[in-house]
Design an enzyme around this catalytic site. Structure first.
Site, PDB file in Angstrom:
ATOM      1  N   CYS A   1     -43.098-104.070-113.213  1.00  0.00           N
ATOM      2  CA  CYS A   1     -42.249-103.678-113.102  1.00  0.00           C
ATOM      3  C   CYS A   1     -41.998-102.774-111.867  1.00  0.00           C
ATOM      4  O   CYS A   1     -41.634-101.912-111.239  1.00  0.00           O
ATOM      5  CB  CYS A   1     -41.018-102.986-114.397  1.00  0.00           C
TER       6      CYS A   1
ATOM      7  N   GLY B   1     -41.950-107.757-109.544  1.00  0.00           N
ATOM      8  CA  GLY B   1     -42.269-108.154-110.862  1.00  0.00           C
ATOM      9  C   GLY B   1     -41.632-109.733-111.468  1.00  0.00           C
ATOM     10  O   GLY B   1     -40.009-109.450-110.618  1.00  0.00           O
TER      11      GLY B   1
ATOM     12  N   ASN C   1     -39.935 -98.355-115.677  1.00  0.00           N
ATOM     13  CA  ASN C   1     -41.749 -99.314-115.334  1.00  0.00           C
ATOM     14  C   ASN C   1     -42.590 -98.028-115.773  1.00  0.00           C
ATOM     15  O   ASN C   1     -42.354 -97.448-115.613  1.00  0.00           O
ATOM     16  CB  ASN C   1     -41.205 -99.276-113.439  1.00  0.00           C
ATOM     17  N   GLY C   2     -43.560 -98.610-115.838  1.00  0.00           N
ATOM     18  CA  GLY C   2     -44.615 -98.215-116.491  1.00  0.00           C
ATOM     19  C   GLY C   2     -45.272 -98.373-117.884  1.00  0.00           C
ATOM     20  O   GLY C   2     -44.570 -99.655-118.437  1.00  0.00           O
TER      21      GLY C   2
ATOM     22  N   TYR D   1     -51.994-102.048-102.689  1.00  0.00           N
ATOM     23  CA  TYR D   1     -51.561-103.702-103.458  1.00  0.00           C
ATOM     24  C   TYR D   1     -49.960-103.777-103.742  1.00  0.00           C
ATOM     25  O   TYR D   1     -49.776-105.033-103.152  1.00  0.00           O
ATOM     26  CB  TYR D   1     -52.503-103.673-104.506  1.00  0.00           C
TER      27      TYR D   1
ATOM     28  N   ASP E   1     -57.934-106.725 -99.921  1.00  0.00           N
ATOM     29  CA  ASP E   1     -57.687-105.506-100.861  1.00  0.00           C
ATOM     30  C   ASP E   1     -58.127-105.080-101.767  1.00  0.00           C
ATOM     31  O   ASP E   1     -58.997-104.511-102.253  1.00  0.00           O
ATOM     32  CB  ASP E   1     -56.284-105.049-101.344  1.00  0.00           C
TER      33      ASP E   1
ATOM     34  N   CYS F   1     -55.987-100.983-117.169  1.00  0.00           N
ATOM     35  CA  CYS F   1     -55.288 -99.810-116.436  1.00  0.00           C
ATOM     36  C   CYS F   1     -54.357 -99.226-117.760  1.00  0.00           C
ATOM     37  O   CYS F   1     -53.844-100.571-118.726  1.00  0.00           O
ATOM     38  CB  CYS F   1     -54.671-100.138-115.693  1.00  0.00           C
TER      39      CYS F   1
END
Lengths: 464, 464, 464, 464
Positions: free
Chosen positions: C8, C36, C114-115, C256, C360, C396
Site C-alpha cells: 500500500c 499497490g 500502509n503497513g 525494491y 534485487d 514479513c
C-alpha cells in the site's frame, strides 16, 4: 517521441497438422501491441472440421483487455489471423476493427491489413459503379471486395489476390485467410514489413520478427516486396509476384516503430539505432559528461552516441509504468505535470553534469521542452539535444498517423528556432543521407522528411 | 401463449420542416417493443446539413436498455428509421442488429426490415456471382445490396427499390432512408402490417398504428400491399406499385402479435379478439360460472366469450411484472414454479367455480397444463379451455419464429389427447373458417394452421 | 524480482486556503501506484462548506481505471486522503478497499493505512468485548474503531489517535482525516516510510517523496518514527510522540519497493541501489565483458556494479510494456514463453560476451532460470548472477506480501544449489552486513533475511 | 397511483436438514419485488460446515439484474436471508444495500429490515457515546449494533434481539441470521407485515404470504406484533414477546403495497380491495355504463364497485409492459406522452360511454389528469373518478416513501378543487371509517390520512 503512431500490425498462422494455434496468435499480437493500441482481433478456423466456420473476437482495447482466459478458451482452430490497430482519439469505432470476416462466393474470407492504400477513391469508384455497398470506411473492406470480385473469374483465391494487388497503390502488409489457405502479401515497394517464420510444421506470417520470437518460432525470411505467399496443407508456395518497383522501405520502422529486437529486411532495428547514434556524434560532436536517452525512444541511439563519443551512457529518467491511458489535464500553471507524471529525473545522474539528451524525433516540441526544463532543474549544467532523424515535415500516406502540418514544429521553425523554444544548449538532427546510412544497402522511403512519395500520394488516411 | 415470437417492428419518420424527430423514433420503438425484445436501433440524419451523415445507435437489448438519456441526446436529426428485433436464444449477435447503415453510390443507405424473405438463396446467388461480399447473415443486407445494384441504372432510389422489390418473395415491411428520402414498402400479399401517419407536417411510417398514438400522431392509412411510398421534402408520393397478389394478411397479428390498441388493414385488433371470443362461445358453448383469460394473451377473447355467453368475465390471475428475463430453473420436483412465479391464481375468484379459461393458442402445452393445475388447486370445480385460434401445426416462413415441429403439441396430438395431457375438462379450438370471420373482409394467411403458403415457401428463417 | 508485493501507499493533502486538491491526490496516487495495484480510492471534503460531508470514490483496479475525467470532476475539496492497495489473487474484494469513511461522535472520520498491525487479535478482542460489529476484515477498521472509542474521552482527535497508536504493534503509516484536520502517524520503529511536503500553503503527507514531486511540491522532511503530525488551518503541529523504539526501517523499500527517485529517511533510493551494486562487486568480483540488470528491478544495482568494476553497463533486455495483467498460461513444453513475452534479449548486446546479470532478489527462481537460458541462447558465453540482497527466507509481518515458505527457493536450497537449478556460472548474494552498509547510518529491519522481528511477530497478514 | 413507494421486503429461510435453499430465497425475492426495486441481496450460510462463513451478494438493481444463473450457482447453504429495497432517485448507494453481514462477538451476524425506526437519533447517540463507528446511514446498522452490544451480556442471541427490540420505536419486520439460528421480529404495533410458512421441514419467514406461494410453501401464520420467533435445528420457538401495544397495521398494505394474492393478518388483500370498491359505490353511487380501474392499482377496487353497482366492469386501458425505467422527458407541448407511453385507452371500450374510473389514491394528480383527458379524447361521455382511500395528506414515518407535503395535491386542495384540476365529472374518496371497514376487525394505522401517529413520530426517513 510522442504524437506519431504506427498504424497496425498483423499476424497469420497455419498449422496444417491440426495444432490449436490460438495462443500463438495471442502471443503474436501481444508482441506487436506497440504497433497499435486502439483495437485488436483474432479470426480463426479449423480446417479439419467438415463445416468450415470462422470464429472472430475483436473490439476496441488492448490485447490484454479484449482477450481474457475465457474468450481465448472459446476460440480454437489451426488456421487464423490477428490484427492490432493504432490509437487516435475520436474516430475509433467498433465497426472499424479487424480482422474483417466476410462471406463471399467461396465461403468465408478473412483479412487483416497493415498499411494504407492511396488510390482508394479509384478502387471504391470501380466497385460503386457496379452497385456495391460498404459497411465500413476501411480500405481493408475495399481490398476484400476486390478480391471477392476477382475470385469469380480466377482459378484460385491467390490469383484473385494477385489481380487485386496489381491495382493497389500504397503500402500494405496483408494476411488473408480463405477456408484452407493462409495468404500473405507485401506491397511492391516493401514499405511495411512482413516476415515469415516456422515453429515445427506450423507456419507464421507477422509484421515483425519479434512476433516469431514470442511464440518460440524461428525466422525464415522476409516476405519480398511484391510477393504473394500462399500457405496450404502442402506447405509454402510463392507463385505470384507483383511488378518490381524501386524499394521504399519505411525508415521510421527502424527509427521508432519496430521493436528493438526485431530484424526487418536484413537489418537489425537495434543496429540501425546504434548506428544512428554513432553518426549523430560523428556529425555533431559535443563535449559532455554523460549521454542519456528519452525512454524508450531515444535509449538505443543514446547508447550509439556514447559508444562513438566515449562519453559515458547513463539512464537519467525514471519512467512511471502505470500511467497508461490516464487522464491528466493540469491547469495552466501546472503544465509540466503531464510529462513529470510519466518521467522523473534522477538528480544523482545529472547534477552538475553536461548532458547529451538523445531522442528519435521532435514532433510538437512540448515534451522535449519539459524534459530540458526538468534536467536543468535537477542541476544539469548543459543540455545538448541530438535527434536521430531529420526534421519531420511531411505527412505520411503509407500507414503512419502524424499530426497535421500545423502541429509539426519543424514545418514552422528552423532547428535554431526550435532550440530556442525548447531551451537546449544545442540541438542537432541527423541528415537524410546519414539516415540512409543507418539502413545500409536498403532503399528507404524518406517521404516524411523530404516530401518525395515514391509509392504515390494522397487521400484517405483513416486506417491501419 | 409462450413460445412463438414476432420477428420485428419498424418505424420511419421524416420532418421536412426540420424538427428533431429522435424522441419520436424512441417513443415509436417503445410502443413496438412487443414485436421484438432482442435488439433495437435508431439511425438518423439531418437533411438540413451540408454534409449528410447518418448517426446510428444499435445493440442487443430492450429499447430502455440500449438508449439512455445521454445516448438519445447525442443523436439528432429530422429524418430517421428505427427497428426492434425479436428475442431467441443463442444466435443473437451484435452484427445482426438493425438498422443497416451502408455507403452506396448515392451516399448513405439505411434500412430496417420486418418480415422474412423466402428466396434468399436466389437473391444471394445473383450477387455472389458478381463477386459480392456479405458482412452479415441477414436478408436485410441482401435487400440493401440489390437496391444499391439497381440504383446504378435507375433514375431514383425509389425506382431501385421498386426493381428490387419485384424480385423479393416473402413477407416484408421495409423502411428505407436515403440522404433526403424516406421510403416505405410493403409486400404484395400484405403479410406484415405497415401504416402511415402524420403529426403536423411530420410523416411517420410504422409497423402498427399504436406507434402513431405513442407520439401523438394521427393515423392516415395503411400502406397498401405492394405499395412503395416515398416521403420527400415535397410530401408523399406513391408512384410505384408492385403487381397485385391475392392478399394474405397474417392473422397472427390479430390473434397475438399486434398490440390490443392497434388497427391493421381496417380491422381493430381489439374487435378481432372480442369476435374470436364470441365465436368460440357460439361454436363451443359451455355452462360455467366465470370466464377468464390467460394474461395478457387471452384476456380480450375471454371478454368476447363472456359477452356472447352472458357468463361473467373476471381476472383470475395476478401477474408478476418483474420477472423479465429472470433465470428460473427449478429442479424436477418443482417444475411448476416457473409458471407460478409469473402468474398466481386469485383463489377468491375461482373457488368452487366452473371456469372457462381462454387463451390465444397452445404451443407446447406445458404452460396451460400448469395453469389448469393451479386453478384446480385453488378450488376451481371445472376448467374449460377455449383457444381463440386453430391448432398450430406448420412453420411460418414469413417472419414469425416458431418452435420446431417436434415441439408443437398439435402436430403430435389430437385436441382430445392434448386435453388429456393438460387436464382440462373440455378443450376447444376456433376453426380456420371462424378465424377468417374475425378478420371479416380481409384475405388472411393461415399457413401456420393449414400449411397453405400463398407467398412461397422455404429457407432461411434466421431474421427479422 | 517477481512474487513479492508492497502492501500500500497513502497520501493526504490539506489546502487551508481552500484550493481544490483532488487532482493532486490523483497525481500522488499515480506516482505511488508501484506500491499497490489492486485497488485505490480517494476521500475528500471541503472545510469551507457549512455541511462537512466526505465524498469517496474507491474500487478495485488501477488509479487509471478507477478514476476517469468524469469521476474526478465530480469530486472536489481542499482536504483529502488517498490510498493504493497491492494486488494478490482471490481475496481482493470491494469491501476491503480504502480510504475507510466512517461516522463517529465528531462527524466523519476517514482513514488510509500502509503497513500491517501484528496485535490485531488483541485489538479486536478488546472491542468485541464491548459489543462491537465489524464490516470488514481490515486492520484499518480496527484502528479507526479504537480512535473513535478513544475520542469519547479525549479532548481532540489527535489525542485519540495518540492513545490508539500507543496500543498498536507493527508497521504503519497512517493518514487520518477528521472534519477539519489531517493527521499523519508513523509507527515508532519507522518501518513504513512517510514524509511531509508543501506546495505553497498546501501541505502534503505521502508514503514516498516521489508523490511530492509528482505534484510539484517540495519535500520538507520525513515524519519521524512514532510522530503524530496534525495539519490544521493554522499549520503543522506535532504535539504527540510515541515512545521511542530502536528503529527498524524496512530495507526492502530501498532494495525494491520504493521508486528510484524517492528519498526515504535521508537516504536516496537511487544511491542505496548503486551502493548495493558496488558492494556486490567488491565482495564477489568477476571478470566479465558487460554488466546488465533485470528490468527494472536490477538496473540501478547493475549500474553500481559496473561503476565499481569498470566493466561496461549495458541494457540487454527489451521489455514489453503492454503485458499488464495479461493472461498467459503456456503449455508445459512452452514454459519459458511467459518470461519471453515480458522480456526479450537483445542478441547484439550479449553475443559472445561474459555477462554479469544483476537483480534485487530471487524469490521462486523460475524467472531467473528463464533469463539465464535466454541469455545463453542469445550467445552469452558466461552468466554471472549477482543479487543485491541476502537470500529471502522469512515471512514479513509488517506489510509486505511474500509467498509462503515453501515457495521461497532460499528456504530449501543453498546458494550453490540454487545456482545449479538456475544454470548460472556463478551466483552470489549481498550479505546482511553489506545491506546495512547501503543504508548507512540507518537502523534497518532485516527480518525477512534473518528472522529477527524487532517490532513483534504474528497473525493476520491480509491487508495493507 | 404513482409517487408513493413501499420501502422493502424481507425473507428468511432455514432448512435444518441441510437442503440448499438459495433458489427459494431467490423466488421469494422475485415475488416480493413489488415492495422495492432499487436494490436487493441474499446472504447465506451452511450450518453443516465446520467453518461457518456467510456469503453475500447484493447490489443496486432488480432481482433479475443482480442475480444471474452464475451468481446463484456460486451461492449455497441451508440458512439465509434476503432483502429487496425501494427505489428513489439520487441517494441510492451501494453501501446502503442489505442484508448487512457483520462480524460480532459470536461470529457472523446478518440482518435485513423492512420498515423505519423513528428513534434513531436516540439509538445512535447511545452508541456514539461509547465510541461507535458507522459505515452506513441505515437504521438497520443501528439495530445490528445494539444487538451486538446486548449480546455481550445475554445468554443467547434472541435475548440480545429482545433487549434491542425493546428500545426500538417505529415499524419493523426483521430477519436476523446468526451462525445457526434464524430470528424474525415484528414491531409491537404490527405496522409492517411478516408471516411464517413451511415447505416440508424447511421454515420460511417473509414479508408477504405470496413469497411462500412462490416457493410452494404453505402458510402457517402471521408473526404476531411484538413477537420474536427463533428457528433452530430443533424447530420454532417463540420465547420472547415485546410489550403489547394497540395494533396499528399499515392500511396501505391492503390498499396498494401488498400483492393482490397475499393474505396479511387474516385479511385477504384481494377481499379488502373488492370491499373498498363496494363501499365506494355505496357511499358515492353514480349512474354509468362501465366501471374500469387504473392498471394495476385500481383494478380490484373497480371490480368491487362493479359488483356492488351492477354496472359492467371492463378493462379500458392497454398497459405497455416494456416501459421499465425508461427515460421519457417530453417537451412542454408533449406533456401527456409520458402517461400515454405506459397506458393507452381502448377506444372500443369507452366510446360514448359514461365511465367510472377507479384508482387507489391520488398523489400529485398529474397522472389522473392525463388519464381523464385520454378517456374523453377516446369518446367517453362522462368520467367519474372514485378513489379507494381517503385523501393522502401526511408523511409516513413507518417505512413508506411519500413525496413532500408540497407535492401532495390533497394538502393544498379540496376534493372539489382537485376534480376541477383533473377534469373529471365527479371525484369521490373513501372515508377513513370506510377504510377501516375494508380491514374489518383489524386495528389499522391511518396516519397518512389523519396525522395520528400511534407508533411515535419523527426523524430520519432514508431507509427501508
Amino acid at each position: 517521441m510522442s504524437g506519431v503512431h504506427e498504424e497496425c500490425g498483423v499476424v497469420g498462422i497455419y498449422a496444417p497438422q491440426g495444432e490449436d494455434i490460438v495462443r500463438f496468435l495471442y502471443y503474436g499480437l501481444l508482441s506487436l501491441q506497440h504497433r497499435g493500441q486502439e483495437a485488436c482481433g483474432i479470426a480463426v478456423t479449423d480446417t479439419g472440421r467438415d463445416e468450415l466456420d470462422v470464429n472472430c473476437i475483436k473490439d476496441l482495447g488492448l490485447v490484454s483487455e479484449v482477450f481474457s482466459k475465457e474468450t481465448l478458451a472459446a476460440l480454437n482452430g489451426n488456421l487464423g489471423i490477428g490484427h492490432v490497430r493504432y490509437s487516435t482519439t475520436g474516430e475509433s469505432v467498433r465497426e472499424n476493427t479487424q480482422p474483417l470476416v466476410l462471406n463471399y462466393c467461396k465461403g468465408k474470407l478473412s483479412l487483416a491489413h497493415n498499411g494504407n492504400i492511396v488510390n482508394t477513391d479509384e478502387l471504391r469508384e470501380e466497385l460503386i459503379r457496379t452497385g456495391a455497398i460498404f459497411h465500413t470506411t476501411m480500405d481493408s473492406e475495399l481490398i476484400a471486395f476486390h478480391i471477392a470480385k476477382n475470385r469469380v473469374h480466377s482459378k484460385s483465391v491467390e490469383e484473385a489476390v494477385y489481380k487485386t494487388a496489381k491495382k493497389l497503390k500504397g503500402a500494405y502488409g496483408l494476411v488473408i485467410m480463405s477456408p484452407k489457405k493462409l495468404i500473405a502479401v507485401r506491397d511492391p515497394f516493401g514499405i511495411r514489413p512482413l516476415c515469415l517464420g516456422r515453429r515445427g510444421k506450423t507456419y507464421i506470417v507477422a509484421s515483425e520478427s519479434c512476433a516469431l520470437n514470442s511464440m518460440g518460432a524461428e525466422f525464415i525470411r522476409d516476405i519480398e516486396p511484391g510477393e504473394i505467399v500462399t500457405i496450404t496443407e502442402e506447405g509454402i508456395t510463392s507463385n505470384y509476384k507483383l511488378k518490381q518497383e524501386t524499394k521504399a522501405h519505411c525508415v521510421f520502422e527502424y527509427i521508432y516503430f519496430a521493436r528493438l529486437d526485431s530484424v526487418i529486411d536484413g537489418i537489425k532495428v537495434y543496429d540501425a539505432r546504434i548506428k544512428a547514434g554513432e553518426l549523430l556524434y560523428k556529425r555533431h560532436p559535443v563535449d559532455a559528461d554523460i549521454v542519456t536517452g528519452v525512454p524508450e525512444s531515444g535509449i538505443a541511439a543514446a547508447k550509439g552516441f556514447a559508444k562513438a563519443s566515449g562519453i559515458p551512457f547513463d539512464l537519467a529518467f525514471h519512467k512511471n509504468s502505470y500511467i497508461g491511458r490516464t487522464f491528466i489535464k493540469p491547469s495552466q500553471s501546472e503544465r509540466s505535470i503531464g510529462v513529470q507524471m510519466k518521467l522523473s529525473v534522477l538528480e544523482e545522474v545529472v547534477k552538475d553534469k553536461r548532458v547529451v539528451l538523445v531522442d528519435d524525433s521532435i514532433v510538437r516540441g512540448t515534451t522535449m521542452e519539459n524534459l530540458v526544463k526538468m534536467l536543468k532543474k535537477a542541476g544539469a549544467k548543459e543540455v545538448h539535444i541530438r535527434i536521430s532523424s531529420p526534421p519531420f515535415m511531411y505527412p505520411c500516406y503509407y500507414g503512419v498517423d502524424v499530426p497535421s502540418n500545423k502541429e509539426l514544429i519543424a514545418t514552422r521553425k528552423s532547428a535554431e528556432k526550435i532550440n530556442e523554444t525548447i531551451g537546449g544548449d544545442t540541438l542537432e538532427y541527423l541528415s537524410v543521407e546519414d539516415l540512409q546510412e543507418t539502413a545500409k544497402g536498403l532503399m528507404i522511403c524518406t517521404a516524411c522528411f523530404t516530401g518525395e512519395y515514391k509509392a504515390g500520394q494522397k487521400s484517405n488516411d483513416n486506417e491501419g
